[in-house]
Design a protein around this motif. Structure first.
Motif, mmCIF file in Angstrom:
data_model
loop_
_atom_site.group_PDB
_atom_site.id
_atom_site.type_symbol
_atom_site.label_atom_id
_atom_site.label_comp_id
_atom_site.label_asym_id
_atom_site.label_seq_id
_atom_site.Cartn_x
_atom_site.Cartn_y
_atom_site.Cartn_z
ATOM 1 N N ASN A 1 2.847 6.045 -2.560
ATOM 2 C CA ASN A 1 4.074 6.825 -2.765
ATOM 3 C C ASN A 1 4.397 7.045 -4.243
ATOM 4 O O ASN A 1 5.090 7.988 -4.594
ATOM 5 N N SER A 2 3.937 6.141 -5.100
ATOM 6 C CA SER A 2 4.199 6.280 -6.542
ATOM 7 C C SER A 2 3.296 7.299 -7.201
ATOM 8 O O SER A 2 3.567 7.750 -8.313
ATOM 9 N N GLY B 1 10.454 4.163 -0.509
ATOM 10 C CA GLY B 1 9.204 3.837 -1.185
ATOM 11 C C GLY B 1 8.327 2.892 -0.388
ATOM 12 O O GLY B 1 7.108 2.888 -0.526
ATOM 13 N N PRO C 1 0.825 -1.221 0.000
ATOM 14 C CA PRO C 1 0.000 0.000 0.000
ATOM 15 C C PRO C 1 0.854 1.263 0.000
ATOM 16 O O PRO C 1 0.530 2.246 -0.679
ATOM 17 N N ALA C 2 1.970 1.242 0.733
ATOM 18 C CA ALA C 2 2.846 2.410 0.781
ATOM 19 C C ALA C 2 3.393 2.714 -0.606
ATOM 20 O O ALA C 2 3.350 3.864 -1.080
ATOM 21 N N ILE C 3 3.907 1.693 -1.276
ATOM 22 C CA ILE C 3 4.494 1.899 -2.601
ATOM 23 C C ILE C 3 3.454 2.426 -3.581
ATOM 24 O O ILE C 3 3.735 3.318 -4.385
ATOM 25 N N PRO D 1 10.712 7.285 -8.465
ATOM 26 C CA PRO D 1 9.263 7.104 -8.610
ATOM 27 C C PRO D 1 8.402 7.533 -7.420
ATOM 28 O O PRO D 1 7.191 7.593 -7.553
ATOM 29 N N TYR D 2 9.013 7.792 -6.270
ATOM 30 C CA TYR D 2 8.176 7.990 -5.075
ATOM 31 C C TYR D 2 8.162 9.440 -4.620
ATOM 32 O O TYR D 2 8.252 9.747 -3.435
ATOM 33 N N GLN E 1 2.124 10.423 -7.030
ATOM 34 C CA GLN E 1 2.347 11.803 -7.465
ATOM 35 C C GLN E 1 3.238 11.857 -8.697
ATOM 36 O O GLN E 1 3.036 12.666 -9.593
ATOM 37 N N LYS E 2 4.228 10.977 -8.732
ATOM 38 C CA LYS E 2 5.081 10.918 -9.924
ATOM 39 C C LYS E 2 4.275 10.432 -11.129
ATOM 40 O O LYS E 2 4.425 10.953 -12.236
ATOM 41 N N PHE F 1 10.919 4.440 -14.670
ATOM 42 C CA PHE F 1 11.488 5.200 -13.551
ATOM 43 C C PHE F 1 12.886 4.721 -13.197
ATOM 44 O O PHE F 1 13.401 5.014 -12.135
ATOM 45 N N GLN G 1 2.473 13.008 -12.904
ATOM 46 C CA GLN G 1 3.314 13.943 -13.672
ATOM 47 C C GLN G 1 3.751 13.385 -15.020
ATOM 48 O O GLN G 1 4.273 14.114 -15.854
#
Lengths: 330, 330
Positions: free
Chosen positions: A304-305, B150, A299-301, B324-325, A307-308, A322, A311
């Protein structure tokens, strides 16, 4: 500007993503979808065990949620692209970007080239980005080894060992690896359902990133059988019953083994670890003692991914987008 | 299509990059520039200790090499942007992409915002990409910790420890950290010249990538003094003389320490290591026992980055473009 988020799929991973989204100011949860009747119609806070109501009620109707125009959908419903591609098409055509934890979507081109290209086209024509990620596949056995290989002048072989103690993992994972099943059901219930989905995706991502053309990927899963009794929160493995799996995937170039990934997930594993070994110049080993807990990290990854991902240019992304050390050893 | 490469700067890092370029089929070396009269006029193979002539003769004239229209220049001449920006402008205006190992260029915006923006403009108008990288800064104390983060749901603090045995590092590095100098020259010869350049760049990159607005970066360097005699290939440190440095940089948010980087480089270090600790959920430590040898890794990282750099849109890139994060914890 806050990012308007909807969650599709409220299994344990989906619930944890939602908690994380609610905990970060940058995100605004505007919808949650699940088909389970035990979950629909309830405020999401009930499902998550949160004290405060969120005002977001779980619905079975993805259409209803997509009408609210989320910027981003976190998607964690099923592992295989063939099962989720219709969902993905609907989401993207509604103009939402997608971060998915479905294992096969970490590198969908491997198993479903045509379907992937179609989805890439839909993403582009809808002006959205799509990214499949998670800890495994998506991090521990592919991105992290690839990043680590950046220091290599020559690389003869890359090996990854990941040992997870299934006892502390979510129920669905314990089920998937067969904890507590009689050994003779291993063949039918575990191996035939493919064991852990994603290991061959990881092999393929690693090889592709390094510029290696594999002539084959071999993948097999062995049972880990209890010698004494192991009890988890959900299952008991008596002596002779299954504790879990020991799965290996390897890739060869010109008959020579170049990528070897070994994933062990079984109840009571006493030495969980993530270990990456580069054989070449230099010889190096990277180690995370205790291992990266999959149900915490995935879930974190995903979050965390995101917002990038927002873009990036439209299309279907993989972690290779990436990864800075593309084709090192071609 | 092979990538036409020129090497600017033939110190040890530049020489090792050149060797690596010559060893990989994807690259074609078309020129090499150095101002050292002991190097100019000689076939590069002489300098590299290679048996076969390459036909590439080292020249002092960058103009002459740039006329041959390299696709890519590997640049390793000096650490500070203020000293190299003219070189960079000339290279980019000649239409060549640049991968530089100059330490400050890992995050030039920190120390030289205006100059960096100018170079970014030149890169864009010249249609080329520029990337500053290396192992430190560029990998061990910034990219790798960022990638590792991440997996974090929450992150209170990130700590990195890097211990390098200066005895096995190149002469220029041993000189930089003061191996064999009398202790009372530490202040003048080591600390005032800034010790290792790049640690505050790494702190800044880590914080920026995580979405943390630092209110300050503190940076200090202590001497490591010999208690017994240490001999390297180049220098001897008698008892009481310098073995090297112990440098720390830390970043605070609202007065609270959030990023701590500790770099120890001294002769005879018996426990070289790269170690990254995430304090948060989860608490995790990643360790590379023996450490990533800087003089091996920096040339590798430079060359390994280059194919991706050539694929990117024009402009001045930093490792955050490949990370990526982004902004996980904003």
């Amino acid at each position: 500007m806050r990012i308007k988020v909807a969650q599709f799929g409220l299994g344990q991973i989906g619930k944890e993503i939602t908690k994380l989204v609610l905990s970060r100011n940058r995100y605004e949860l505007i919808g949650a979808v699940d088909k389970d009747e035990g979950k629909t119609g309830r405020d999401i806070s009930d499902l998550l065990g949160l004290a405060d109501k969120t005002g977001v009620v779980v619905t079975e109707s993805s259409r209803e949620v997509l009408k609210k125009k989320p910027d981003l959908v976190f998607h964690s419903t099923a592992s295989k692209l063939s099962r989720v591609h219709e969902q993905l098409r609907n989401i993207m055509e509604a103009g939402a970007n997608v971060v998915s934890t479905s294992e096969e979507l970490s590198y969908p081109y491997l198993q479903e080239k045509e379907l992937s290209e179609k989805l890439d086209g839909i993403a582009k024509s809808s002006g959205v980005t799509f990214f499949g990620t998670g800890v495994n596949p998506g991090f521990a056995m592919d991105l992290l080894p690839l990043i680590f290989s950046g220091v290599s002048r020559t690389l003869d072989k890359i090996r990854v060992l990941r040992i997870q103690n299934a006892s502390v993992r979510r129920k669905a994972l314990q089920e998937k690896v067969g904890v507590g099943l009689p050994e003779d059901e291993f063949e039918k219930k575990v191996r035939q359902e493919g064991g852990h989905v994603g290991l061959i995706e990881s092999v393929s991502l690693v090889a592709t990133g390094l510029g290696w053309q594999l002539d084959e990927i071999e993948d097999w899963t062995d049972p880990v059988v209890a010698e004494k009794k192991f009890e988890t929160e959900y299952f008991t493995a008596q002596p002779g019953e299954l504790r879990g799996i020991d799965q290996t995937a390897l890739g060869r170039v010109d008959g020579k083994e170049k990528v070897r990934l070994n994933l062990q997930m079984y109840a009571g594993a006493s030495n969980p670890v993530d270990e990456i070994t580069l054989e070449g110049i230099p010889n190096l080993t990277l180690k995370v003692e205790g291992g990266i807990h999959g149900d915490i990290a995935t879930p974190a990854i995903a979050v965390n991914s995101s917002q990038k991902v927002l873009q990036e240019s439209p299309g279907l992304l993989t972690l290779l987008d990436f990864y800075p050390y593309l084709y090192n050893f071609e």
